[in-house]
Motif scaffolding. Sequence first.
Motif, PDB file in Angstrom:
ATOM      1  N   THR A   1       0.823  -1.213   0.000  1.00  0.00           N
ATOM      2  CA  THR A   1       0.000   0.000   0.000  1.00  0.00           C
ATOM      3  C   THR A   1       0.859   1.265   0.000  1.00  0.00           C
ATOM      4  O   THR A   1       0.462   2.287  -0.557  1.00  0.00           O
ATOM      5  CB  THR A   1      -0.961   0.006   1.207  1.00  0.00           C
ATOM      6  OG1 THR A   1      -0.228  -0.206   2.408  1.00  0.00           O
ATOM      7  CG2 THR A   1      -2.012  -1.092   1.057  1.00  0.00           C
ATOM      8  N   THR A   2       2.030   1.193   0.605  1.00  0.00           N
ATOM      9  CA  THR A   2       2.952   2.329   0.533  1.00  0.00           C
ATOM     10  C   THR A   2       3.365   2.597  -0.909  1.00  0.00           C
ATOM     11  O   THR A   2       3.444   3.762  -1.348  1.00  0.00           O
ATOM     12  CB  THR A   2       4.200   2.067   1.393  1.00  0.00           C
ATOM     13  OG1 THR A   2       3.809   1.927   2.756  1.00  0.00           O
ATOM     14  CG2 THR A   2       5.206   3.207   1.269  1.00  0.00           C
ATOM     15  N   ALA A   3       3.611   1.520  -1.655  1.00  0.00           N
ATOM     16  CA  ALA A   3       3.968   1.676  -3.068  1.00  0.00           C
ATOM     17  C   ALA A   3       2.801   2.252  -3.870  1.00  0.00           C
ATOM     18  O   ALA A   3       3.011   3.058  -4.791  1.00  0.00           O
ATOM     19  CB  ALA A   3       4.395   0.330  -3.641  1.00  0.00           C
ATOM     20  N   LEU A   4       1.584   1.846  -3.543  1.00  0.00           N
ATOM     21  CA  LEU A   4       0.419   2.408  -4.235  1.00  0.00           C
ATOM     22  C   LEU A   4       0.337   3.918  -4.027  1.00  0.00           C
ATOM     23  O   LEU A   4       0.050   4.673  -4.957  1.00  0.00           O
ATOM     24  CB  LEU A   4      -0.867   1.758  -3.722  1.00  0.00           C
ATOM     25  CG  LEU A   4      -1.112   0.296  -4.044  1.00  0.00           C
ATOM     26  CD1 LEU A   4      -2.462  -0.141  -3.480  1.00  0.00           C
ATOM     27  CD2 LEU A   4      -1.071   0.037  -5.551  1.00  0.00           C
ATOM     28  N   ALA A   5       0.589   4.350  -2.812  1.00  0.00           N
ATOM     29  CA  ALA A   5       0.487   5.768  -2.488  1.00  0.00           C
ATOM     30  C   ALA A   5       1.577   6.606  -3.148  1.00  0.00           C
ATOM     31  O   ALA A   5       1.445   7.828  -3.255  1.00  0.00           O
ATOM     32  CB  ALA A   5       0.534   5.970  -0.975  1.00  0.00           C
ATOM     33  N   ALA A   6       2.629   5.962  -3.631  1.00  0.00           N
ATOM     34  CA  ALA A   6       3.755   6.703  -4.220  1.00  0.00           C
ATOM     35  C   ALA A   6       3.431   7.286  -5.589  1.00  0.00           C
ATOM     36  O   ALA A   6       4.137   8.162  -6.075  1.00  0.00           O
ATOM     37  CB  ALA A   6       4.966   5.790  -4.324  1.00  0.00           C
ATOM     38  N   MET A   7       2.354   6.800  -6.233  1.00  0.00           N
ATOM     39  CA  MET A   7       1.981   7.351  -7.535  1.00  0.00           C
ATOM     40  C   MET A   7       1.434   8.773  -7.370  1.00  0.00           C
ATOM     41  O   MET A   7       0.786   9.093  -6.382  1.00  0.00           O
ATOM     42  CB  MET A   7       0.940   6.477  -8.226  1.00  0.00           C
ATOM     43  CG  MET A   7       0.471   7.029  -9.572  1.00  0.00           C
ATOM     44  SD  MET A   7      -0.809   6.021 -10.361  1.00  0.00           S
ATOM     45  CE  MET A   7       0.218   4.916 -11.315  1.00  0.00           C
ATOM     46  N   ARG A   8       1.705   9.613  -8.360  1.00  0.00           N
ATOM     47  CA  ARG A   8       1.183  10.981  -8.329  1.00  0.00           C
ATOM     48  C   ARG A   8      -0.329  10.967  -8.473  1.00  0.00           C
ATOM     49  O   ARG A   8      -0.864  10.283  -9.350  1.00  0.00           O
ATOM     50  CB  ARG A   8       1.808  11.806  -9.455  1.00  0.00           C
ATOM     51  CG  ARG A   8       1.312  13.251  -9.504  1.00  0.00           C
ATOM     52  CD  ARG A   8       2.060  14.059 -10.544  1.00  0.00           C
ATOM     53  NE  ARG A   8       1.800  13.603 -11.899  1.00  0.00           N
ATOM     54  CZ  ARG A   8       0.699  13.909 -12.600  1.00  0.00           C
ATOM     55  NH1 ARG A   8      -0.266  14.625 -12.052  1.00  0.00           N
ATOM     56  NH2 ARG A   8       0.570  13.471 -13.834  1.00  0.00           N
ATOM     57  N   PRO A   9      -1.049  11.712  -7.655  1.00  0.00           N
ATOM     58  CA  PRO A   9      -2.512  11.728  -7.752  1.00  0.00           C
ATOM     59  C   PRO A   9      -2.980  12.538  -8.949  1.00  0.00           C
ATOM     60  O   PRO A   9      -2.245  13.352  -9.509  1.00  0.00           O
ATOM     61  CB  PRO A   9      -2.935  12.388  -6.438  1.00  0.00           C
ATOM     62  CG  PRO A   9      -1.788  13.277  -6.082  1.00  0.00           C
ATOM     63  CD  PRO A   9      -0.542  12.537  -6.540  1.00  0.00           C
ATOM     64  N   ALA A  10      -4.216  12.315  -9.329  1.00  0.00           N
ATOM     65  CA  ALA A  10      -4.817  13.067 -10.429  1.00  0.00           C
ATOM     66  C   ALA A  10      -5.356  14.393  -9.913  1.00  0.00           C
ATOM     67  O   ALA A  10      -5.969  14.459  -8.840  1.00  0.00           O
ATOM     68  CB  ALA A  10      -5.939  12.258 -11.061  1.00  0.00           C
ATOM     69  N   ALA A  11      -5.152  15.444 -10.679  1.00  0.00           N
ATOM     70  CA  ALA A  11      -5.606  16.767 -10.269  1.00  0.00           C
ATOM     71  C   ALA A  11      -7.096  16.963 -10.508  1.00  0.00           C
ATOM     72  O   ALA A  11      -7.750  17.735  -9.802  1.00  0.00           O
ATOM     73  CB  ALA A  11      -4.810  17.838 -11.017  1.00  0.00           C
ATOM     74  N   ASP A  12      -7.639  16.269 -11.511  1.00  0.00           N
ATOM     75  CA  ASP A  12      -9.042  16.413 -11.869  1.00  0.00           C
ATOM     76  C   ASP A  12      -9.428  15.208 -12.717  1.00  0.00           C
ATOM     77  O   ASP A  12      -8.566  14.369 -13.021  1.00  0.00           O
ATOM     78  CB  ASP A  12      -9.289  17.730 -12.628  1.00  0.00           C
ATOM     79  CG  ASP A  12      -8.365  17.906 -13.832  1.00  0.00           C
ATOM     80  OD1 ASP A  12      -8.126  16.906 -14.561  1.00  0.00           O
ATOM     81  OD2 ASP A  12      -7.876  19.016 -14.049  1.00  0.00           O
TER      82      ASP A  12
END
Length: 344
Positions: A195-206
């Motif tokens: 789950t830490t690796a999942l969170a490392a992706m950049r989030p979408a702005a919109d």
Amino acid sequence: MNEILDEAYARLHGSGPEWGDELSNHGPMAAEVLVRRGHADLVPTWLDHYIRRLDELPAPTERLTDATWQSALSDFGRIADWVQYFTEELHSHPWREVLAVWWPRLLPGIAAGATHGVIRVSHALRTLLAGDESEPAIVELAHGLAWWAARSIGVPVADPAGSLDSFAALESVPRIPIQQGFLATRLGRLGSEFTTALAAMRPAADPDDAQRRLTDLVAAATRKYLTHGHASPVLLVHIATAPNAVLHSLPALPRELWAPSLTSAWAASAALIAMYAPVDGAPRDTLPEAPNVADPVAEVLARAAENGDEHVIKFTDTAVEVYGRTEDPDVLAAAVRIRGLLGG
């Protein structure tokens, strides 16, 4: 071409979504690809051979309602009840309305049928979005939603909150310590490191950025198959085809569902890598190249249709889409690779 696909759907709707020892029925998905990619003439004969292996869809046992469906979620013994329920819903309401209600309910169980539930839904949506809203096409969506519901199983999810692009995020996915056992067993081995690796992706702005992030994820996963697919040639197909299924479903969904869809698709693709892919890929110089012909896209599509394996057909469809956006020859090489891994 719609008539050929509708006939294929009608022939397949007497069959269950799985056969034998929990093997997946890819018939409707492969038929949709063959028709959309200009090989509709092959569908009747291909289906004649494929349909022989399938199991009959059982009779419904107890009618599901809006008040009772939760007790049947993840219960594959209720598959016929789910088919009946969704068929009735889609006959009573516009298909987009049904999808808008059920997509967020089913999204937490995206690993259903090793992601085949969402993939079958997506292929049905491609047919509907292309303008074929015939009875067989509507019922095909019912079968896809039913499979997703009856096999619903989740993967650990973490909202993207880091800075990595899709390629780097895929490269950072840790592997479970023991890559053995059934899917559900392996899912149980995904821990906090995952789950830490999942969170490392950049989030979408919109929502539009979520669509772009998902597009990039499909491209990265398709390239990943070239070097890592040999470890599990069938299961690892879905690191690319599952997020691509979600990508193709976005136009049919309310925009507020696009970012959550990215989160779930990323988690599913990453989970398959963690559970089935080796840490080190095959050396690039030992792997095939893209076809050196005037029209490499037509070449890989023709060879996939000739090969006839349902996974080859579906993966090649995704690889060709990625090539159309990126012109990356390695994704076409991945289409060549899967033919070698799965018999030709």
